[in-house]
Design a protein around this motif. Sequence first.
Motif, short mmCIF file in Angstrom:
data_model
loop_
_atom_site.label_atom_id
_atom_site.label_comp_id
_atom_site.label_asym_id
_atom_site.label_seq_id
_atom_site.Cartn_x
_atom_site.Cartn_y
_atom_site.Cartn_z
N GLY A 231 0.83 -1.20 0.00
CA GLY A 231 0.00 0.00 0.00
C GLY A 231 0.86 1.25 0.00
N GLN A 232 1.89 1.25 0.86
CA GLN A 232 2.77 2.42 0.93
C GLN A 232 3.49 2.61 -0.40
N ASP A 233 3.96 1.50 -0.99
CA ASP A 233 4.62 1.60 -2.31
C ASP A 233 3.67 2.24 -3.32
N SER A 234 2.40 1.83 -3.27
CA SER A 234 1.44 2.37 -4.23
C SER A 234 1.21 3.85 -4.00
N ILE A 235 1.15 4.25 -2.71
CA ILE A 235 0.98 5.68 -2.42
C ILE A 235 2.17 6.46 -2.98
N ASP A 236 3.38 5.95 -2.68
CA ASP A 236 4.58 6.66 -3.14
C ASP A 236 4.60 6.79 -4.65
N ALA A 237 4.34 5.65 -5.33
CA ALA A 237 4.36 5.66 -6.78
C ALA A 237 3.29 6.62 -7.31
N GLY A 238 2.11 6.56 -6.70
CA GLY A 238 1.01 7.42 -7.14
C GLY A 238 1.36 8.89 -6.97
N LYS A 239 1.99 9.21 -5.83
CA LYS A 239 2.38 10.60 -5.55
C LYS A 239 3.34 11.11 -6.61
N GLY B 60 -16.62 12.19 2.25
CA GLY B 60 -16.06 11.04 2.94
C GLY B 60 -15.78 9.88 2.01
N ALA B 61 -15.36 10.19 0.79
CA ALA B 61 -15.09 9.13 -0.19
C ALA B 61 -13.75 8.47 0.12
N THR B 62 -13.55 7.34 -0.50
CA THR B 62 -12.33 6.59 -0.28
C THR B 62 -11.44 6.67 -1.52
N LEU B 63 -10.19 7.00 -1.30
CA LEU B 63 -9.25 7.09 -2.41
C LEU B 63 -8.56 5.75 -2.61
N THR B 64 -8.63 5.23 -3.84
CA THR B 64 -7.96 3.97 -4.14
C THR B 64 -6.90 4.24 -5.20
N LEU B 65 -6.13 3.20 -5.51
CA LEU B 65 -5.08 3.38 -6.52
C LEU B 65 -5.69 3.76 -7.87
N PRO B 66 -6.72 3.05 -8.35
CA PRO B 66 -7.37 3.52 -9.58
C PRO B 66 -7.94 4.93 -9.40
N GLY B 67 -8.30 5.29 -8.17
CA GLY B 67 -8.77 6.64 -7.90
C GLY B 67 -7.69 7.66 -8.20
N ILE B 68 -6.46 7.35 -7.80
CA ILE B 68 -5.33 8.23 -8.12
C ILE B 68 -5.20 8.35 -9.63
N ALA B 69 -5.36 7.19 -10.31
CA ALA B 69 -5.30 7.22 -11.78
C ALA B 69 -6.39 8.14 -12.32
N GLY B 70 -7.56 8.13 -11.68
CA GLY B 70 -8.64 9.02 -12.09
C GLY B 70 -8.24 10.48 -11.96
N GLY C 184 3.91 4.99 -11.99
CA GLY C 184 2.79 4.64 -11.10
C GLY C 184 2.83 3.25 -10.51
N GLY C 185 3.87 2.48 -10.77
CA GLY C 185 3.95 1.15 -10.19
C GLY C 185 3.29 0.12 -11.08
N ASP C 186 3.68 -1.14 -10.86
CA ASP C 186 3.22 -2.18 -11.79
C ASP C 186 1.78 -2.60 -11.54
N VAL C 187 1.22 -2.23 -10.36
CA VAL C 187 -0.11 -2.71 -10.04
C VAL C 187 -1.15 -2.17 -11.03
N ILE C 188 -0.98 -0.90 -11.45
CA ILE C 188 -1.99 -0.34 -12.35
C ILE C 188 -1.47 -0.17 -13.77
#
Lengths: 553, 325
Positions: free
Chosen positions: A385-393, A437-447, B267-271
């Motif tokens: 999860g942390q990796d995904s946050i970092d990558a997304g950021k 109060g929505a939830t942010l997900t990895l695809p959400g970051i992509a959005g 963005g990492g490999d997941v997406i």
Amino acid sequence: MLQIPFWKRLLIWGVVVLVLFMAMPNAFYPRVERHNDAVKLIEAEGETPERLADMSAWPGWLPSSLVNLGLDLRGGAYLLAEVKVEDVYADRMDGYWPEVRDALRAERETVGSIRRVDGPAGELHVKIANPEAMGRAMEVVSELSRPILSLTGTGSNDIDVSGQGDTLVITLSEAEKLATDDRTVRQSLEIVRRRVDEVGTREPSIQRQGEDRIVISVPGIGSADELKELIGTTAKLTFHGVVSRTADPDTAPGARNFVAPSMDEEGVYYILSQDTVVSGEELTDAQPSFDQNGRPAVSFRFNPTGARKFGDYTAENIGAPFAIVLDNEVISAPVIQDHIPGGSGIITGSFTVEDSTQLAVLLRAGALPAELTFLQERTIGPELGQDSIDAGKIATIVAFVAVLVFMWLSYGLFGIFANIALVINVGLIFGLLSIIGATLTLPGIAGIVLTVGMAVDANVLVFERIREELKTARGPSRAIELGYEKALSAILDANVTTFITAVILFALGSGPVRGFAITLGLGILTSVFTAIYVTRLIIVMWFERRRPKTIEV
Amino acid sequence: MRLKLVPKDTKWDFFKRWKLTFGASVFAMLASVMLFFAVGLNFGIDFLGGTTIRTESTQAVDVGAYRQALRPLDLGDISITEVFDADFVADKRVAQIRIQAQEGHEAITPDTIQAIEAALQGVDPEITFPSVESVGPEVSGELVQTAILAVVLAIAAVLFYIWLRFEWQFSLGAVAALVHDITVTIGIFCILQIRFDLTIIAALLTIVGYSLNDTVVVFDRVRENLRRYKSTELKQVLNISINETLSRTVMTSVTTLIALISLYILGGDVIRGFVFAMIWGVVVGTYSSVFVASAILLRLGVKRDWSKNSGDGGKAGTQFANIDA
């Protein structure tokens, strides 16, 4: 020309400032989160110096709602469970038996002696001695039925009664089954929620999905297996009279009896009476404790009715063993030494301290009315999860900067106006996400990243239009006005169509897909708002100040 | 000095080789359909049911050894793929293990997962399992249905909206472009065998949205120009409209691509599969709004004689255009 009334300007800036203000806590995520947790703990359990210190990390008068991070960003477990609603039918019919018995006994003269016989699950079969009196028996039992008070089932009764030879068959009616299913799922939902809350993790989400399903996502829990153990256990506690002890699991238990294995003695089985003395529903409290030998145990207390039933039973059966049964396994089968009046007792078995604590939690939260089966599960480790946050950021920042530079290169000063609007736009998305109060997900970051790319579209449409209008040389102010006017229909059409797909995604999607739909949908709303109002206002304000004779877009 | 991706005042003829471009599109669609049946998509567990386990280790992934270790567990079909440069971290080796759905309608039993994890730890003691996902066969069937429903609904809603705002010819053109984009995207997923799961469906719907966005902007200009150039040939009106909006089309595609490409790389490999679908969709969607949607509009023709009052107030190419602005 190019006039925007003062109140409108105030309103536009007001909305922007307000939503950005709501978005602000997200910039200080860890601090605000500590504050929120501390506030919750203080409310629930009172103050401690550390909690007060954590609480003061963020001033109370500032907004403190954050964008929830989805499981894929925070780590945790997700389960999709199906409630086996049919399990309850059998319990319901067992509950009906005493009433049916009493009613038929009152008619002993015509019906003759009666006896309950085993039927398929969810059906109550009663054999009567005089089959020719079946009509009367059915009539008597039908009188016991109650009308259903629900929107769909009005006009029907809760049970169906029929006669098959000398056997009276009682089942739940279809309408009652529907009503029961609904109740069962709601009860299960409530109990799952209580169990998850007992563990005390942050922001668990437990929701009903469709007819008989429950979606459970718990951030911060180690794995889906842990979660399953917690919520998947039925924890149905019952007390039964013991008929005998045996080593053969296939012995015929006799009418209205059943065989249950012992929990800790291998190869030992008990034959128990199906009629329960008391059940776990009548518990008011359960706590982990220790027995007189210092072994872990669970102490419990019954409510008044339970206490009376238990007291009567123990008084009548001194010297006989009774069994404490959890989910069809015999925890222990002590011999009743004496009349137990107070309604409290202790369950001993070969428990570890963890076992007894877990069992106490489960008993306190109540038994699940029906078994759960798990159709889908997901475990995400916190590091991933942390990796995904970092990558997304990083990806968001790079995308953002690249688009800003590109817009500036392409449109110069107007590009900078669009860029200001773009920055505001992303702020607005976060503000709205926090507010609802929505939830942010990895695809959400992509959005969000996709929105960054697409948000400039409305501005590009306007700017290109202004360029075109400038060619006809009607002066810059007229060109700007016409540019906005003529681009509007394209902006609306283009965004409405995209918004339609976002809504469909939201309605039909689940989990991560939904997270994407939310940010995409909100992104469309905010980008249309910023393009039509914010950029325009910025341009108008600039124009009023400079009054340029020519403009270059 | 401004950055200009499109020269000023282009007058390109986009339909000069329409047979070639349209033919290419039709060929690509047919090829995609054939690939779908011949090769098929690499469906993820969302659609087939089953379990995926992500493994992480500092040691190199030895697919053969993993497979050897899992064989005694008798789990049926297992696929093991190494994920390359997951986060550009040198000593992080990631693999994705996929196991087919087991008997029964439950997702997976804890015992099975534990057995798998223990077996893999036997091969590589440092291995960790940052994520496990499992979908029971019962749910996966429903997920497929919902996904298909979502795509069909989206297309139907859009067909209706465009028909409301424009005319049926526009509507057909736009939807043809959408079908083209989706088919060709599925085709590329068949060729590259990228895992096709629920997020890809989300990407497909986004492509629908994006492609429409583009088509609608062109159509909006066509509608406007139909009113302005009443006696000009339709082909020319379309060309004028496309040329006028070309600069915007390219600008928006480029900014969107900039954002998506940075997400693809960083963005990492997941997406990554999800983002790839969208990048492809943006490119195809931009192409299709000109070479499919407009080309179809040209073939279908639009009612041009709006000068006579035909009961619609004389507004060309529109039904409810007075809704706007």
